[in-house]
Design a protein around this motif. Structure first.
Motif, short mmCIF file in Angstrom:
data_model
loop_
_atom_site.label_atom_id
_atom_site.label_comp_id
_atom_site.label_asym_id
_atom_site.label_seq_id
_atom_site.Cartn_x
_atom_site.Cartn_y
_atom_site.Cartn_z
N VAL A 85 -10.49 -9.49 3.86
CA VAL A 85 -10.97 -8.60 4.90
C VAL A 85 -10.10 -7.68 5.49
O VAL A 85 -9.95 -6.56 5.74
CB VAL A 85 -11.75 -9.33 6.13
CG1 VAL A 85 -12.16 -8.34 7.23
CG2 VAL A 85 -13.07 -10.06 5.41
N SER A 86 -8.81 -8.18 5.64
CA SER A 86 -7.73 -7.60 6.21
C SER A 86 -7.29 -6.30 5.27
O SER A 86 -7.06 -5.32 5.79
CB SER A 86 -6.47 -8.40 6.61
OG SER A 86 -6.87 -9.44 7.59
N PHE A 87 -7.22 -6.63 3.84
CA PHE A 87 -6.66 -5.75 3.01
C PHE A 87 -7.73 -4.54 2.93
O PHE A 87 -7.48 -3.36 2.84
CB PHE A 87 -6.49 -6.46 1.81
CG PHE A 87 -5.95 -5.23 0.70
CD1 PHE A 87 -4.55 -4.97 0.82
CD2 PHE A 87 -6.71 -5.08 -0.38
CE1 PHE A 87 -4.08 -3.85 -0.22
CE2 PHE A 87 -6.18 -4.39 -1.50
CZ PHE A 87 -5.02 -3.75 -1.19
N LEU A 88 -8.93 -5.11 2.68
CA LEU A 88 -10.01 -4.15 2.68
C LEU A 88 -10.09 -3.19 3.80
O LEU A 88 -10.42 -1.93 3.79
CB LEU A 88 -11.35 -4.83 2.39
CG LEU A 88 -11.42 -5.52 0.98
CD1 LEU A 88 -12.87 -6.18 0.85
CD2 LEU A 88 -11.37 -4.53 -0.31
N SER A 89 -9.70 -3.67 4.97
CA SER A 89 -9.90 -2.92 6.22
C SER A 89 -8.83 -1.81 6.03
O SER A 89 -9.04 -0.55 6.55
CB SER A 89 -9.70 -3.69 7.37
OG SER A 89 -10.76 -4.68 7.65
#
Length: 259
Positions: free
Chosen positions: A189-193
């Protein structure tokens, strides 16, 4: 440096990651050179730092921006997703949370700096090999209404300044990654954000928005010449990083180093 942070550092310095990064940057830069075909030194250096503007959609340039900016963030995500990170987090939790976070930031700064310097070195080498005195590529094709933007600035200065701005932006991006990680406890989720953050550039927003501001196309929008615009951009990026650092320092330090 604590045992946990030492492990964290050595994972970034693995031969596999270094080789993958170097090969990717070389291939990427050579493809850029082949795309331009004939260019001068200054023109290729400018092209390598063009980045992306805002208020339009050009998928090829956008994907190029994402690859260059998010590769080091991907490596950070890989390390934090590793099961061994959770094991070493237990060691870190026994010590000082804020000291460990500060050490983590030092490691991230080192990784980002090495990454940007590798890219700048590859650009400089490719420029020396392929550049020519004649050109079919024109700076004014890119900066048609801003032909005085680079007056008084040499190609080496452009490369140095754009590299410093890129380091500032990537440090801002990794602190954003950690804020999302604090909230989600999920590296994917952090990377996709981080990837999604750049979709803001598809819309007309403030010229002073920190996302993507290290790009030359964004610097032009500040309506100044290259050096003053770069100072403004660096100030915005450092301030954005400072806000993110403060948020984690005060609110999320324990969550970065916990399950």
């Amino acid at each position: 440096m604590s045992k946990g942070i030492f492990w964290y550092f050595t994972h970034f310095m693995s031969k596999r990651i270094i080789m993958i990064t170097l090969i990717m940057l070389v291939i990427f830069t050579i493809l850029d050179a082949l795309y331009l075909r004939v260019f001068s030194k200054e023109e290729f250096i400018i092209h390598s730092g063009l980045g992306y503007g805002q208020g339009y959609i050009h998928l090829l340039d956008f994907v190029k921006l994402l690859i260059l900016n998010c590769t080091p963030i991907y490596f950070i995500s890989m390390v934090m997703a590793d099961d061994a990170f959770n094991d070493n987090a237990r060691i870190i939790r026994l010590g000082n949370f804020r000291r460990s976070f500060k050490q983590m930031q030092m490691v991230h700064f080192f990784v980002v700096t090495v990454y940007v310097l590798l890219y700048a070195s590859v650009v400089a080498i490719i420029t020396c090999i392929f550049s020519t005195e004649t050109s079919i590529f024109s700076i004014t094709d890119i900066l048609l209404t801003n032909q005085d933007f680079f007056i008084g600035v040499h190609d080496l200065q452009i490369l140095i300044i754009t590299s410093i701005l890129k380091i500032c932006e990537l440090m801002m991006l990794q602190i954003f990654y950690l804020i999302i990680y604090v909230l989600s406890k999920n590296t994917v989720v952090s990377f996709l954000s981080c990837l999604g953050l750049y979709s803001i550039l598809f819309f007309n927003m403030s010229s002073y928005m920190p996302v993507g501001i290290s790009s030359i196309q964004r610097l032009v929008m500040l309506n100044q010449t290259f050096v003053p615009a770069s100072v403004v951009a660096a100030s915005i990026l450092v301030a954005s990083y400072g806000v993110g650092y403060f948020i984690i320092w005060k609110k999320g330090c324990r969550h970065v180093f916990s399950h």
